[in-house]
Design a protein around this motif. Sequence first.
Motif, mmCIF file in Angstrom:
data_model
loop_
_atom_site.group_PDB
_atom_site.id
_atom_site.type_symbol
_atom_site.label_atom_id
_atom_site.label_comp_id
_atom_site.label_asym_id
_atom_site.label_seq_id
_atom_site.Cartn_x
_atom_site.Cartn_y
_atom_site.Cartn_z
ATOM 1 N N LEU A 69 35.695 28.516 39.386
ATOM 2 C CA LEU A 69 35.318 27.110 39.242
ATOM 3 C C LEU A 69 33.889 26.987 38.706
ATOM 4 C CD1 LEU A 69 36.909 25.663 42.498
ATOM 5 C CD2 LEU A 69 37.828 25.599 40.168
ATOM 6 N N ASN A 70 33.618 27.690 37.611
ATOM 7 C CA ASN A 70 32.304 27.660 36.975
ATOM 8 C C ASN A 70 31.213 28.134 37.928
ATOM 9 O OD1 ASN A 70 30.528 27.285 34.851
ATOM 10 N ND2 ASN A 70 30.165 25.134 35.321
ATOM 11 N N SER A 71 31.490 29.227 38.624
ATOM 12 C CA SER A 71 30.542 29.779 39.590
ATOM 13 C C SER A 71 29.329 30.375 38.882
ATOM 14 C CB SER A 71 31.219 30.852 40.442
ATOM 15 O OG SER A 71 31.626 31.935 39.629
ATOM 16 N N THR A 72 28.205 30.401 39.579
ATOM 17 C CA THR A 72 26.973 30.937 39.014
ATOM 18 C C THR A 72 27.018 32.460 38.893
ATOM 19 O OG1 THR A 72 25.718 29.107 39.944
ATOM 20 C CG2 THR A 72 24.468 31.073 39.346
ATOM 21 N N ASN A 73 27.487 33.148 39.939
ATOM 22 C CA ASN A 73 27.451 34.616 39.959
ATOM 23 C C ASN A 73 28.796 35.269 39.715
ATOM 24 O OD1 ASN A 73 24.624 34.924 40.423
ATOM 25 N ND2 ASN A 73 24.973 34.142 42.468
ATOM 26 N N GLY A 74 29.780 34.507 39.309
ATOM 27 C CA GLY A 74 31.041 35.067 38.849
ATOM 28 C C GLY A 74 32.098 35.301 39.907
ATOM 29 N N THR A 75 33.340 35.342 39.405
ATOM 30 C CA THR A 75 34.530 35.645 40.189
ATOM 31 C C THR A 75 35.198 36.825 39.505
ATOM 32 O OG1 THR A 75 34.779 33.319 40.798
ATOM 33 C CG2 THR A 75 36.739 34.703 40.995
ATOM 34 N N PHE A 76 35.511 37.866 40.270
ATOM 35 C CA PHE A 76 36.036 39.109 39.701
ATOM 36 C C PHE A 76 37.279 39.562 40.448
ATOM 37 C CE2 PHE A 76 31.537 38.817 39.082
ATOM 38 C CZ PHE A 76 31.314 39.268 37.792
ATOM 39 N N ILE A 77 38.230 40.113 39.706
ATOM 40 C CA ILE A 77 39.400 40.759 40.290
ATOM 41 C C ILE A 77 39.401 42.187 39.776
ATOM 42 C CG2 ILE A 77 41.913 40.795 40.471
ATOM 43 C CD1 ILE A 77 41.868 37.760 39.916
ATOM 44 N N ASN A 78 39.272 43.140 40.693
ATOM 45 C CA ASN A 78 39.203 44.558 40.344
ATOM 46 C C ASN A 78 38.136 44.821 39.283
ATOM 47 O OD1 ASN A 78 41.299 45.177 42.157
ATOM 48 N ND2 ASN A 78 42.817 44.618 40.619
ATOM 49 N N GLY A 79 37.000 44.147 39.400
ATOM 50 C CA GLY A 79 35.870 44.360 38.501
ATOM 51 C C GLY A 79 35.944 43.595 37.189
ATOM 52 N N ILE A 80 37.027 42.878 36.946
ATOM 53 C CA ILE A 80 37.183 42.108 35.712
ATOM 54 C C ILE A 80 36.778 40.663 35.991
ATOM 55 C CG2 ILE A 80 38.816 41.270 33.973
ATOM 56 C CD1 ILE A 80 40.494 43.811 34.632
ATOM 57 N N GLY A 81 35.790 40.186 35.245
ATOM 58 C CA GLY A 81 35.296 38.834 35.449
ATOM 59 C C GLY A 81 36.225 37.786 34.869
ATOM 60 N N LEU A 82 36.414 36.704 35.619
ATOM 61 C CA LEU A 82 37.204 35.581 35.131
ATOM 62 C C LEU A 82 36.292 34.628 34.369
ATOM 63 C CD1 LEU A 82 39.383 34.667 38.259
ATOM 64 C CD2 LEU A 82 39.961 36.165 36.363
ATOM 65 N N GLU A 83 36.803 34.063 33.299
ATOM 66 C CA GLU A 83 36.079 33.030 32.565
ATOM 67 C C GLU A 83 36.148 31.728 33.369
ATOM 68 O OE1 GLU A 83 34.416 33.475 29.672
ATOM 69 O OE2 GLU A 83 34.971 35.600 29.740
ATOM 70 N N GLN A 84 35.294 30.779 33.042
ATOM 71 C CA GLN A 84 35.299 29.478 33.700
ATOM 72 C C GLN A 84 36.695 28.866 33.605
ATOM 73 O OE1 GLN A 84 32.446 26.756 32.106
ATOM 74 N NE2 GLN A 84 33.412 25.001 33.028
ATOM 75 N N ASN A 85 37.239 28.452 34.740
ATOM 76 C CA ASN A 85 38.559 27.837 34.873
ATOM 77 C C ASN A 85 39.723 28.762 34.503
ATOM 78 O OD1 ASN A 85 37.573 25.345 35.850
ATOM 79 N ND2 ASN A 85 37.016 24.778 33.767
ATOM 80 N N GLU A 86 39.476 30.048 34.293
ATOM 81 C CA GLU A 86 40.556 31.004 34.038
ATOM 82 C C GLU A 86 41.273 31.303 35.351
ATOM 83 O OE1 GLU A 86 41.354 35.499 32.280
ATOM 84 O OE2 GLU A 86 39.292 34.862 32.632
ATOM 85 N N THR A 87 42.602 31.430 35.283
ATOM 86 C CA THR A 87 43.416 31.743 36.452
ATOM 87 C C THR A 87 44.105 33.082 36.234
ATOM 88 O OG1 THR A 87 43.812 29.398 36.812
ATOM 89 C CG2 THR A 87 45.297 30.911 37.922
ATOM 90 N N MET A 88 44.057 33.950 37.264
ATOM 91 C CA MET A 88 44.707 35.248 37.193
ATOM 92 C C MET A 88 45.507 35.482 38.476
ATOM 93 S SD MET A 88 43.022 39.021 36.529
ATOM 94 C CE MET A 88 42.385 38.560 34.931
ATOM 95 N N VAL A 89 46.755 35.945 38.318
ATOM 96 C CA VAL A 89 47.637 36.216 39.455
ATOM 97 C C VAL A 89 47.128 37.451 40.193
ATOM 98 C CG1 VAL A 89 49.982 36.879 40.119
ATOM 99 C CG2 VAL A 89 49.631 35.125 38.382
ATOM 100 N N LEU A 90 47.178 37.395 41.530
ATOM 101 C CA LEU A 90 46.745 38.512 42.368
ATOM 102 C C LEU A 90 47.920 39.410 42.730
ATOM 103 C CD1 LEU A 90 44.395 36.522 44.745
ATOM 104 C CD2 LEU A 90 43.698 38.150 42.985
ATOM 105 N N GLU A 91 47.637 40.690 42.867
ATOM 106 C CA GLU A 91 48.606 41.695 43.318
ATOM 107 C C GLU A 91 48.097 42.266 44.642
ATOM 108 O OE1 GLU A 91 51.374 42.466 41.707
ATOM 109 O OE2 GLU A 91 50.982 41.345 39.866
ATOM 110 N N ALA A 92 49.016 42.696 45.498
ATOM 111 C CA ALA A 92 48.633 43.322 46.765
ATOM 112 C C ALA A 92 47.666 44.470 46.488
ATOM 113 C CB ALA A 92 49.858 43.819 47.505
ATOM 114 N N GLY A 93 46.576 44.514 47.239
ATOM 115 C CA GLY A 93 45.584 45.576 47.094
ATOM 116 C C GLY A 93 44.442 45.238 46.158
ATOM 117 N N ASP A 94 44.506 44.098 45.474
ATOM 118 C CA ASP A 94 43.431 43.719 44.558
ATOM 119 C C ASP A 94 42.130 43.489 45.312
ATOM 120 O OD1 ASP A 94 44.944 43.844 42.251
ATOM 121 O OD2 ASP A 94 45.179 41.668 42.049
ATOM 122 N N GLU A 95 41.031 43.878 44.665
ATOM 123 C CA GLU A 95 39.705 43.578 45.180
ATOM 124 C C GLU A 95 39.232 42.291 44.516
ATOM 125 O OE1 GLU A 95 36.199 46.475 45.650
ATOM 126 O OE2 GLU A 95 35.721 45.296 43.840
#
Length: 107
Positions: A69-95
């Motif tokens: 949601l346009n975060s200042t320090n980022g949102t990451f899934i398994n070290g991959i940064g999401l772009e602003q308003n980007e949505t990514m499906v989670l898998e069991a075990g994801d960081e």
Amino acid sequence: MSDIPGNRTRSPRLTGKLGEQDIRFALDSLPVTAGKMKGRVQLQLPDASVSRIHARFVEKEGRTALMDLNSTNGTFINGIGLEQNETMVLEAGDEVRLGSVILHYEE
């Protein structure tokens, strides 16, 4: 219980640590907004690296997904940064990392 598609009980959740505090948060009822703004988020993470309203866990095609949601320090899934308003499906075990707070997604 058998593992028949469509007949499985899901109990998605996040686990992790915030300082000395253990975090265990059920994602049974989506959407869930995460951030540090008390009273405005369901998953409160009082950490300086987390934005007031940082990210949202949503349902996408019957699965749990994460949106930045346009975060200042980022949102990451398994070290991959999401772009602003980007949505990514989670898998069991994801960081999942919100700022410097590290959580693990479990089903």
